[in-house]
Design a protein around this motif. Structure first.
Motif, PDB file in Angstrom:
ATOM      1  N   GLN A   1       1.151   6.270  -7.088  1.00  0.00           N
ATOM      2  CA  GLN A   1       0.005   7.095  -7.433  1.00  0.00           C
ATOM      3  C   GLN A   1       0.344   8.586  -7.340  1.00  0.00           C
ATOM      4  OE1 GLN A   1      -2.831   5.471  -4.635  1.00  0.00           O
ATOM      5  NE2 GLN A   1      -3.823   4.211  -6.204  1.00  0.00           N
ATOM      6  N   ASN A   2       1.167   8.965  -6.365  1.00  0.00           N
ATOM      7  CA  ASN A   2       1.595  10.362  -6.236  1.00  0.00           C
ATOM      8  C   ASN A   2       2.447  10.775  -7.431  1.00  0.00           C
ATOM      9  OD1 ASN A   2       2.054  12.881  -4.537  1.00  0.00           O
ATOM     10  ND2 ASN A   2       4.156  12.201  -4.842  1.00  0.00           N
TER      11      ASN A   2
ATOM     12  N   ALA B   1       0.909   4.072  -2.893  1.00  0.00           N
ATOM     13  CA  ALA B   1       0.679   5.495  -2.644  1.00  0.00           C
ATOM     14  C   ALA B   1       1.767   6.339  -3.294  1.00  0.00           C
ATOM     15  CB  ALA B   1       0.627   5.758  -1.140  1.00  0.00           C
ATOM     16  N   THR B   2       3.014   5.855  -3.207  1.00  0.00           N
ATOM     17  CA  THR B   2       4.129   6.572  -3.839  1.00  0.00           C
ATOM     18  C   THR B   2       3.957   6.620  -5.346  1.00  0.00           C
ATOM     19  OG1 THR B   2       5.665   5.912  -2.077  1.00  0.00           O
ATOM     20  CG2 THR B   2       6.620   6.580  -4.182  1.00  0.00           C
TER      21      THR B   2
ATOM     22  N   ASN C   1       0.823  -1.218   0.000  1.00  0.00           N
ATOM     23  CA  ASN C   1       0.000   0.000   0.000  1.00  0.00           C
ATOM     24  C   ASN C   1       0.854   1.263   0.000  1.00  0.00           C
ATOM     25  OD1 ASN C   1      -2.386  -1.464  -0.002  1.00  0.00           O
ATOM     26  ND2 ASN C   1      -2.614  -1.444   2.223  1.00  0.00           N
ATOM     27  N   LYS C   2       1.973   1.224   0.742  1.00  0.00           N
ATOM     28  CA  LYS C   2       2.876   2.373   0.779  1.00  0.00           C
ATOM     29  C   LYS C   2       3.493   2.623  -0.595  1.00  0.00           C
ATOM     30  CE  LYS C   2       7.044   4.124   3.056  1.00  0.00           C
ATOM     31  NZ  LYS C   2       8.106   3.846   4.061  1.00  0.00           N
TER      32      LYS C   2
END
Length: 294
Positions: free
Chosen positions: A28-29, A25-26, A21-22
């Motif tokens: 997707q950013n 998130a990276t 998930n981390k």
């Protein structure tokens, strides 16, 4: 060993899912911002370099504006100087035709020359761009044109601003009030411009010499203005290319590879689904222990 208090499989699955998930998130950013280094926490060195270069590029953009404004001022003066040369050429022709002419013809020629002189002063006064006039001015340093041409950063971080100078006195034709000065100062030295019913050929030839001197000086001034304009145009072209090169360099440091990030996102989505499945299976192990007591 099966334990109700410690579910090692679930803990492992949860840690793996949290990491996935981390990473997602990276990724997707990066896709959202288009940058793989969007803050100092991503890569402090690259972020610092990119931030400095972006700041410098903004300064270079201001240099481009200054060069554009300077080019307009010099081009206006160059155009005005060429027009003034054409008028002085007309005056020269009239003076030549006045030599040996009758008194009546000289009076007519005098009228024409007077009109040309008025046109000459008008051209100088009209060669104004953004409050700057290199043809009609005080003839001192207050009228000089200073154009910011570059913004440079040395290896030690110090910055310098370079300028291009255009000396107003080199192209002055009139004072601010319209009276002839500078390159045309001699035009005010002879009453009636040397042509009248009573004037002789010597007086006309004397003014013709003044005109020839002015023409030579004006031609040199036009050449200087043309050279200045060419230099400004070349510097503006280089500055534009430099700005693009810096922008590309910053992009290489911080921009995300969208193809790679898209593929990475697909892989992470699959890992996330598998992680959720693994966690679900691990959580069911406690239920399996209950079957031992049935």
């Amino acid at each position: 060993m099966s334990s109700l208090l410690t579910n090692a499989s679930a803990m492992t699955a949860l840690q793996t899912l949290s990491l996935t998930n981390k990473n997602m998130a990276t990724t997707q950013n990066r896709i959202a911002t288009g940058e793989r280094v969007s803050g100092a926490s991503d890569n402090a060195a690259y972020w610092s370099i990119a931030t400095t270069m972006r700041s410098d590029n903004k300064a270079i953009s201001s240099v481009q504006d200054s060069l554009g404004l300077g080019a307009g001022k010099v081009d206006t003066a160059y155009t005005g100087m060429n027009a003034a040369i054409e008028v002085v050429d007309e005056i020269k022709q009239k003076l030549v035709s006045a030599i040996g002419a009758s008194a009546g013809d000289r009076e007519k020629i005098q009228t024409e020359v007077s009109e040309f002189l008025g046109q000459l002063a008008g051209i100088a006064q009209s060669a104004n761009y953004a409050g700057s006039n290199l043809l009609a001015n005080a003839g001192d340093a207050t009228a000089d044109l200073s154009i910011v041409s570059s913004y440079n950063r040395a290896a030690d971080g110090t910055v310098t601003v370079e300028k291009l100078a255009v000396v107003a006195a080199d192209s002055q034709l009139t004072a601010a009030d319209g009276t002839f000065a500078g390159l045309l100062a001699g035009f005010d030295a002879m009453d009636d411009t040397g042509i009248s019913a009573a004037a002789d050929d010597a007086a006309i030839e004397a003014f013709l010499s003044t005109v020839e001197t002015a023409l030579t000086s004006m031609t040199e001034a036009a050449s200087t203005l043309g050279a200045s304009k060419k230099r400004i145009d070349m510097q503006a072209d280089f500055t534009s290319k430099l700005s693009d090169a810096i922008e590309r360099g910053v992009g290489q440091l911080v921009d995300a590879d969208m193809n790679a990030e898209s593929a990475r996102l697909s892989a992470l989505q699959t890992q996330q689904q598998l992680g959720i499945q693994a966690l679900s299976i691990a959580n069911q192990s406690s239920q399996n222990i209950l079957s031992l007591f049935r």
